[in-house]
Design an enzyme around this catalytic site. Sequence first.
Site, PDB file in Angstrom:
ATOM      1  N   ARG A  30       0.838  -1.211   0.000  1.00 25.81           N
ATOM      2  CA  ARG A  30       0.000   0.000   0.000  1.00 25.81           C
ATOM      3  C   ARG A  30       0.869   1.257   0.000  1.00 25.81           C
ATOM      4  NH1 ARG A  30      -0.521   4.661   2.681  1.00 25.81           N
ATOM      5  NH2 ARG A  30      -0.231   3.593   4.661  1.00 25.81           N
ATOM      6  N   ASP A  31       1.578   1.502   1.088  1.00 19.52           N
ATOM      7  CA  ASP A  31       2.347   2.752   1.199  1.00 19.52           C
ATOM      8  C   ASP A  31       3.457   2.782   0.141  1.00 19.52           C
ATOM      9  OD1 ASP A  31       3.583   5.096   2.193  1.00 19.52           O
ATOM     10  OD2 ASP A  31       3.072   4.572   4.237  1.00 19.52           O
ATOM     11  N   HIS A 226       3.659   4.117  12.875  1.00 20.02           N
ATOM     12  CA  HIS A 226       3.896   4.068  11.433  1.00 20.02           C
ATOM     13  C   HIS A 226       4.991   5.106  11.154  1.00 20.02           C
ATOM     14  CE1 HIS A 226       2.519   3.825   7.129  1.00 20.02           C
ATOM     15  NE2 HIS A 226       3.057   5.027   7.110  1.00 20.02           N
ATOM     16  N   HIS A 228       8.386   6.767   9.036  1.00 18.17           N
ATOM     17  CA  HIS A 228       9.126   6.949   7.783  1.00 18.17           C
ATOM     18  C   HIS A 228      10.566   7.319   8.113  1.00 18.17           C
ATOM     19  CE1 HIS A 228       6.045   6.774   4.488  1.00 18.17           C
ATOM     20  NE2 HIS A 228       5.280   6.726   5.567  1.00 18.17           N
ATOM     21  N   CYS A 259       4.117   9.456   1.061  1.00 20.40           N
ATOM     22  CA  CYS A 259       2.799   9.987   0.729  1.00 20.40           C
ATOM     23  C   CYS A 259       2.936  10.949  -0.439  1.00 20.40           C
ATOM     24  CB  CYS A 259       2.206  10.704   1.938  1.00 20.40           C
ATOM     25  SG  CYS A 259       0.619  11.468   1.559  1.00 20.40           S
ATOM     26  N   ASN A 268       9.127   4.368   3.966  1.00 18.62           N
ATOM     27  CA  ASN A 268       8.912   3.816   5.312  1.00 18.62           C
ATOM     28  C   ASN A 268      10.214   3.238   5.861  1.00 18.62           C
ATOM     29  OD1 ASN A 268       6.093   3.378   3.847  1.00 18.62           O
ATOM     30  ND2 ASN A 268       5.765   3.356   6.033  1.00 18.62           N
TER      31      ASN A 268
HETATM   32  N1  COA Z   1     -12.880   4.763  -4.306  1.00 15.44           N
HETATM   33  C1  COA Z   1     -13.290   4.886  -5.578  1.00 15.44           C
HETATM   34  N2  COA Z   1     -13.836   5.996  -6.080  1.00 15.44           N
HETATM   35  C2  COA Z   1     -13.989   7.038  -5.248  1.00 15.44           C
HETATM   36  C3  COA Z   1     -13.593   6.975  -3.904  1.00 15.44           C
HETATM   37  C4  COA Z   1     -13.019   5.789  -3.444  1.00 15.44           C
HETATM   38  N3  COA Z   1     -12.589   5.656  -2.170  1.00 15.44           N
HETATM   39  N4  COA Z   1     -13.856   8.143  -3.321  1.00 15.44           N
HETATM   40  C5  COA Z   1     -14.403   8.939  -4.247  1.00 15.44           C
HETATM   41  N5  COA Z   1     -14.485   8.266  -5.423  1.00 15.44           N
HETATM   42  C6  COA Z   1     -14.983   8.782  -6.697  1.00 15.44           C
HETATM   43  C7  COA Z   1     -16.346   9.425  -6.576  1.00 15.44           C
HETATM   44  O1  COA Z   1     -17.360   8.481  -6.740  1.00 15.44           O
HETATM   45  C8  COA Z   1     -16.311  10.430  -7.694  1.00 15.44           C
HETATM   46  O2  COA Z   1     -16.488   9.749  -8.913  1.00 15.44           O
HETATM   47  P1  COA Z   1     -17.194  10.468 -10.178  1.00 15.44           P
HETATM   48  O3  COA Z   1     -16.273  11.597 -10.568  1.00 15.44           O
HETATM   49  O4  COA Z   1     -17.249   9.382 -11.188  1.00 15.44           O
HETATM   50  O5  COA Z   1     -18.505  10.936  -9.665  1.00 15.44           O
HETATM   51  C9  COA Z   1     -14.867  10.913  -7.656  1.00 15.44           C
HETATM   52  O6  COA Z   1     -14.113   9.834  -7.095  1.00 15.44           O
HETATM   53  C10 COA Z   1     -14.671  12.157  -6.826  1.00 15.44           C
HETATM   54  O7  COA Z   1     -15.265  11.969  -5.554  1.00 15.44           O
HETATM   55  P2  COA Z   1     -15.113  12.995  -4.351  1.00 15.44           P
HETATM   56  O8  COA Z   1     -15.899  12.491  -3.188  1.00 15.44           O
HETATM   57  O9  COA Z   1     -15.405  14.398  -4.844  1.00 15.44           O
HETATM   58  O10 COA Z   1     -13.595  12.841  -3.960  1.00 15.44           O
HETATM   59  P3  COA Z   1     -12.435  13.915  -4.064  1.00 15.44           P
HETATM   60  O11 COA Z   1     -12.102  14.166  -5.474  1.00 15.44           O
HETATM   61  O12 COA Z   1     -12.758  15.056  -3.169  1.00 15.44           O
HETATM   62  O13 COA Z   1     -11.214  13.080  -3.423  1.00 15.44           O
HETATM   63  C11 COA Z   1     -10.466  11.446  -1.854  1.00 15.44           C
HETATM   64  C12 COA Z   1     -11.254  12.712  -2.067  1.00 15.44           C
HETATM   65  C13 COA Z   1     -10.403  11.198  -0.356  1.00 15.44           C
HETATM   66  C14 COA Z   1     -11.196  10.279  -2.527  1.00 15.44           C
HETATM   67  C15 COA Z   1      -9.060  11.592  -2.463  1.00 15.44           C
HETATM   68  O14 COA Z   1      -8.508  12.833  -2.092  1.00 15.44           O
HETATM   69  C16 COA Z   1      -8.143  10.469  -2.048  1.00 15.44           C
HETATM   70  O15 COA Z   1      -8.314   9.325  -2.448  1.00 15.44           O
HETATM   71  N6  COA Z   1      -7.130  10.731  -1.230  1.00 15.44           N
HETATM   72  C17 COA Z   1      -6.306   9.699  -0.681  1.00 15.44           C
HETATM   73  C18 COA Z   1      -4.944   9.938  -0.978  1.00 15.44           C
HETATM   74  C19 COA Z   1      -4.085   8.850  -0.428  1.00 15.44           C
HETATM   75  O16 COA Z   1      -4.323   7.679  -0.595  1.00 15.44           O
HETATM   76  N7  COA Z   1      -3.006   9.279   0.244  1.00 15.44           N
HETATM   77  C20 COA Z   1      -2.004   8.429   0.706  1.00 15.44           C
HETATM   78  C21 COA Z   1      -2.362   7.653   1.880  1.00 15.44           C
HETATM   79  S1  COA Z   1      -2.387   8.548   3.379  1.00 15.44           S
HETATM   80 ZN    ZN Z   2       3.212   6.208   5.383  1.00 11.64          ZN
END
Ligand code: COA
Ligand code: ZN
Length: 326
Positions: A30-31, A226, A228, A259, A268
């Site tokens: 994942r990370d 966790h 790094h 990240c 990590n």
């Molecule tokens: N899995 C799949 N699709 C997802 C989803 C998920 N967990 N969350 C949102 N979506 C989809 C929505 O359905 C929407 O789809 P559409 O455009 O077809 O309608 C689109 O993504 C946007 O959704 P929204 O709720 O507006 O999300 P966002 O664009 O504001 O993004 C996060 C928010 C949280 C989903 C995004 O910022 C993210 O994934 N961040 C995580 C980053 C990460 O993993 N960091 C490292 C680990 S700490």
């Molecule tokens: Zn991390």
Amino acid sequence: MSDTLVERERRLQTGPDAQIDVLVSEVGPRDGLQNTKQFMPTADKQRWISAAAAAGLREIEVCSFVPPKLIPQMIDAEEVVRHALSLPGLNVAVLAPNIKGGERAIASGAHKITLPISVSRGHSLSNVRKTTEAVIEEARALCVLRDALPVEQRPRIEAGLSTVFGCTIEGRVSEEQVVRDAVACVEAGCDEVGLADTTGMANPTQIRRVFRKVRAAIGDRLGGAHLHNTRGFGLANVVAALEEDVRTFDSSLAGLGGCPFAPGATGNIVTEDLVFMLEEMGLRTGIDIDRLLAIRELLRQSIPAEPLHGYLPALSGPARARMGAG
Ligand code: COA
Ligand code: ZN
């Protein structure tokens, strides 16, 4: 049949073939992979997870349920979880950044779901486009979904408090805020709260102080560390956390990771070095170091452009001899 949480935990702690002092939780799939430029094919991810489990790792964070558009590496999350669940005795952990990810994670049958919750507002907005308070509300909603499930199907929900020890966007992070957020996560229903040094800015004195403060506030809901290795303090921070009775550590094979939404943070702590150090200190991990090292070859072949880190793999002869706890 999938075992209940209680059975899994009992086995982790006391199973006849599972006597360990420290739980090393591998987060590389994942990370690590969320930050690599090359896509690792699903079959290679599955081989990696199988090999890690066979080497004795009892918990692996196998993927995150994020929008594939944002992190294409995680497009096969469901398939990867399905495979991991077929490995007997493995605690299958996943990350979900929002309620939609949490729903996908619950549907996948994963045993543990970590919701990253940044204490730093700047990192929270960069990482998940929401404030810390809004993400804690998502954690509450996820716990409601968990509680609607039959007991034996409930995943364990961890609040992964992020940027606890410093933020590359905001700088210093208030320890009082860390404690307040940890308490809020417990009140929201999270089973445990892990503390993440997302940016690798922690030092050992700070680790001891912050873990102690959070433990004083939430007791045995305090989960693992966790860490790094951005500044090379990673293993020193492990020792500091051990002194505060922390017994679960996330790490990643070859030190992959970072990240994508925290500029300047690197990988990590290295699983191979962590396991070697713990075993040398007389703390049992249940992990076969040679089998662990052998998995690096899979990374070398599957994602050859990624630099592989670690001290142990470069050692030979007497430098590698086991000195034991003495
Ligand atoms: N899995 C799949 N699709 C997802 C989803 C998920 N967990 N969350 C949102 N979506 C989809 C929505 O359905 C929407 O789809 P559409 O455009 O077809 O309608 C689109 O993504 C946007 O959704 P929204 O709720 O507006 O999300 P966002 O664009 O504001 O993004 C996060 C928010 C949280 C989903 C995004 O910022 C993210 O994934 N961040 C995580 C980053 C990460 O993993 N960091 C490292 C680990 S700490
Ligand atoms: Zn991390």
